[in-house]
Design a protein around this motif. Structure first.
Motif, short mmCIF file in Angstrom:
data_model
loop_
_atom_site.label_atom_id
_atom_site.label_comp_id
_atom_site.label_asym_id
_atom_site.label_seq_id
_atom_site.Cartn_x
_atom_site.Cartn_y
_atom_site.Cartn_z
N PHE A 152 0.86 -1.18 0.00
CA PHE A 152 0.00 0.00 0.00
C PHE A 152 0.89 1.24 0.00
O PHE A 152 1.70 1.44 0.91
CB PHE A 152 -0.91 0.00 1.23
N PHE A 153 0.73 2.04 -1.04
CA PHE A 153 1.67 3.13 -1.29
C PHE A 153 0.89 4.40 -1.61
O PHE A 153 -0.32 4.40 -1.76
CB PHE A 153 2.61 2.74 -2.44
N GLY A 154 1.61 5.50 -1.73
CA GLY A 154 0.99 6.76 -2.10
C GLY A 154 1.97 7.65 -2.82
O GLY A 154 2.88 7.13 -3.47
N GLY A 155 1.85 8.97 -2.66
CA GLY A 155 1.07 9.64 -1.65
C GLY A 155 1.18 9.04 -0.25
O GLY A 155 2.13 8.38 0.10
N GLU A 156 0.14 9.31 0.52
CA GLU A 156 0.08 8.80 1.89
C GLU A 156 -1.10 7.85 2.03
O GLU A 156 -2.26 8.27 2.01
CB GLU A 156 -0.03 9.96 2.88
N PRO A 157 -0.84 6.55 2.17
CA PRO A 157 -1.92 5.54 2.22
C PRO A 157 -2.92 5.74 3.35
O PRO A 157 -4.09 5.40 3.20
CB PRO A 157 -1.16 4.22 2.39
N THR A 185 2.47 -4.93 2.85
CA THR A 185 3.39 -3.91 3.34
C THR A 185 2.71 -2.56 3.19
O THR A 185 1.90 -2.37 2.28
CB THR A 185 4.70 -3.90 2.50
N ILE A 186 3.01 -1.64 4.07
CA ILE A 186 2.50 -0.28 3.92
C ILE A 186 3.63 0.70 4.17
O ILE A 186 4.50 0.46 5.03
CB ILE A 186 1.31 -0.01 4.88
N THR A 187 3.65 1.77 3.39
CA THR A 187 4.63 2.84 3.55
C THR A 187 3.89 4.09 4.01
O THR A 187 2.91 4.50 3.38
CB THR A 187 5.34 3.12 2.21
N SER A 206 2.97 -7.43 7.03
CA SER A 206 4.20 -8.19 7.28
C SER A 206 5.40 -7.27 7.40
O SER A 206 6.39 -7.60 8.06
CB SER A 206 4.42 -9.19 6.15
N ASN A 207 5.32 -6.13 6.73
CA ASN A 207 6.39 -5.15 6.83
C ASN A 207 5.78 -3.76 6.79
O ASN A 207 4.69 -3.56 6.24
CB ASN A 207 7.39 -5.32 5.68
N VAL A 208 6.45 -2.80 7.39
CA VAL A 208 5.98 -1.42 7.34
C VAL A 208 7.21 -0.53 7.16
O VAL A 208 8.25 -0.75 7.77
CB VAL A 208 5.20 -1.04 8.62
N VAL A 209 7.06 0.43 6.26
CA VAL A 209 8.15 1.37 5.96
C VAL A 209 7.75 2.73 6.53
O VAL A 209 6.69 3.28 6.19
CB VAL A 209 8.39 1.48 4.45
N GLU A 250 8.70 -7.39 10.96
CA GLU A 250 9.59 -6.56 10.14
C GLU A 250 9.09 -5.11 10.04
O GLU A 250 7.90 -4.85 9.99
CB GLU A 250 9.72 -7.14 8.73
N TYR A 251 10.07 -4.21 10.00
CA TYR A 251 9.82 -2.80 9.71
C TYR A 251 11.15 -2.20 9.32
O TYR A 251 12.21 -2.79 9.51
CB TYR A 251 9.28 -2.06 10.95
#
Length: 455
Positions: A152-157, A185-187, A206-209, A250-251
């Motif tokens: 999940f990406f953006g911009g800001e999700p 994953t979300i950023t 599972s991961n976050v940025v 994870e992050y």
């Protein structure tokens, strides 16, 4: 092909095709400037004469014999066995997708490649209907791939958080039916994080940025809110809370350094001192005319900073303070599979990005480039010719990469950067190449430091 360099007191030799790394003495290092296959049975007199100013004759002859033996054992000057596998770099099932769930952002970062979130196409949010179609597309295009990735990406999700939740729920509802497993994953820039969002992210992702550039003064200079104020004080407590509650999942915190903070090792350690142990701080890639842009003029200072960072990381770990700096993470024992070495991330082939309008692109950095629009979910269109083009894009299709010692580490670099700044996905972005090669050298030197300590 070999690559050799001196760093931090080590003489390091890389055998490019085998991936072997050798720490050698001064004589061997100097000898390798004067020899290459095919080898004579005995060391040529002209080499002995040249090196005898510094070394004994018998040592020179012994060293020559050892190099020849390493060559015969296919440990040094080994042949390139990878090119034959380039023919296997063909169109593959799509296994990963980036959803531009929000083509909008609540920050106005100066260096944003996505034109502060709207990708130059206007601010909009993805609907649930488009998100469902994206999931259905991935289920169809993934063929027999069981494990699927969705970012999940953006911009800001988080500006479209309700749709994030609905898409996750819909994807999970399809896992058993299709015998698939989604890894999300979300950023996020953290501005809208609250307890509800943190709990959902830590459960489902599972991961976050976490996007932050390091020190407060560095971050707030380029990562501004819409009203021009900085965001550091708002996001730092939220990021700390998310990581604290995340446990062992994870992050990583992901920063960008620019011409404004060429002392970026200070930002890496500031993030570490704030409690983060998974860190990536990467160079901005931009038009050279921008005030914040990195150009070739900054490379000497950046190279020195990478060396400084490697030494600081070693000293920190020697004191029991370990953390991962992603650009120095190399697996010299195994590493990625052959095809991964040849073509990298799989953009446009195994990986695609979906815009809020349902348009399909090779990756998030190609969004808005009409010449690389691959299709549309609403129209049920998909350009397989573009997919084949990216599938056949690898280190042997890029002339400069064929001759580069680092090709199996970087896999030809970022195709989006290659296209945007060099005009062709098959032409490597030279500035990125220079920095990547320096990072590789520092990462290998760091391994050498650890090895010497252990032995």
């Amino acid at each position: 092909m070999i690559h050799k360099y001196k760093l931090n007191g080590f003489n390091i030799v890389i055998d490019v095709n085998s991936g072997g790394v050798h720490i050698v003495d001064d004589l061997t290092y100097d000898m390798l400037d004067n020899v290459k296959p095919p080898f004579d049975e005995k060391c040529p007199e002209k080499i002995i004469e040249k090196l005898s100013m510094f070394y004994k004759r018998e040592d020179i002859e012994t060293c020559y014999d050892e190099i020849v033996q390493l060559y015969n054992d296919k440990i040094l000057f080994s042949e390139d066995d990878y090119e034959k596998y380039a023919d296997y770099s063909v169109a593959s099932p799509v296994k990963a997708m980036c959803l531009l769930i929000s083509q909008d952002c609540n920050l106005r970062c100066e260096y944003c490649f996505a034109s502060t979130g709207d990708f130059g196409m206007g601010r909009k949010l993805m609907t649930f209907e488009t998100g469902k179609k994206a999931i259905d597309f991935l289920l169809k295009m993934s063929a027999n791939r069981e494990n699927l990735e969705l970012d999940f990406f953006g911009g800001e999700p988080l500006m479209n958080f309700d749709i994030v939740k609905q898409v996750v729920e819909y994807a999970r509802s399809k896992e058993k039916e299709y015998n698939k497993k989604f890894r999300f994953t979300i950023t996020t820039n953290g501005m809208l994080l609250d307890d509800e969002k943190i709990d959902f992210i830590n459960k489902e992702m599972s991961n976050v940025v976490l996007s932050i550039d390091g020190r407060k003064e560095v971050n707030d200079r380029v990562r501004k809110r819409v009203d021009g104020t900085g965001c550091y004080d708002r996001i730092m407590p939220k990021f700390k809370k998310l990581v604290e509650k995340r446990g062992d999942k994870e992050y990583y915190v992901r920063g960008t350094f620019t011409k404004y903070n060429l002392d970026f090792s200070e930002d890496v350690f500031d993030l570490y001192n704030q409690g983060f142990d998974q860190i990536s701080v990467e160079p901005v890639v931009s038009d050279a005319t921008e005030d914040y842009a990195i150009t070739e003029n900054e490379l000497p200072e950046i190279f020195n900073e990478y060396e400084k960072l490697a030494n600081k990381i070693y000293e920190s770990e020697a004191n029991g303070n370990k953390f991962n700096f992603f650009h120095f993470m190399l697996d010299l024992n195994q590493g990625p599979c052959v095809i991964k070495r040849l073509r990298g991330c799989g953009a446009g082939n195994e990986y695609v990005a979906i815009s809020p309008d349902g348009d399909i692109y090779p990756c998030h950095q190609f969004v808005g480039m009409e010449e690389y629009k691959m299709g549309n979910l609403d129209n049920d269109t998909f350009n397989y010719d573009i997919k084949k083009q990216f599938a056949s894009c690898h280190v042997y299709s890029k002339p400069e990469c064929r001759q580069c010692w680092a090709r199996f580490y970087c896999s030809g670099g970022c195709n989006a950067n290659n296209y945007q700044y060099m005009g062709d996905i098959h032409t490597a972005h030279k500035l990125s190449c220079h920095m990547q090669k320096k990072r590789i050298e520092c990462a290998i030197m760091l391994k050498a430091l650890k090895f010497s300590e252990e032995n």
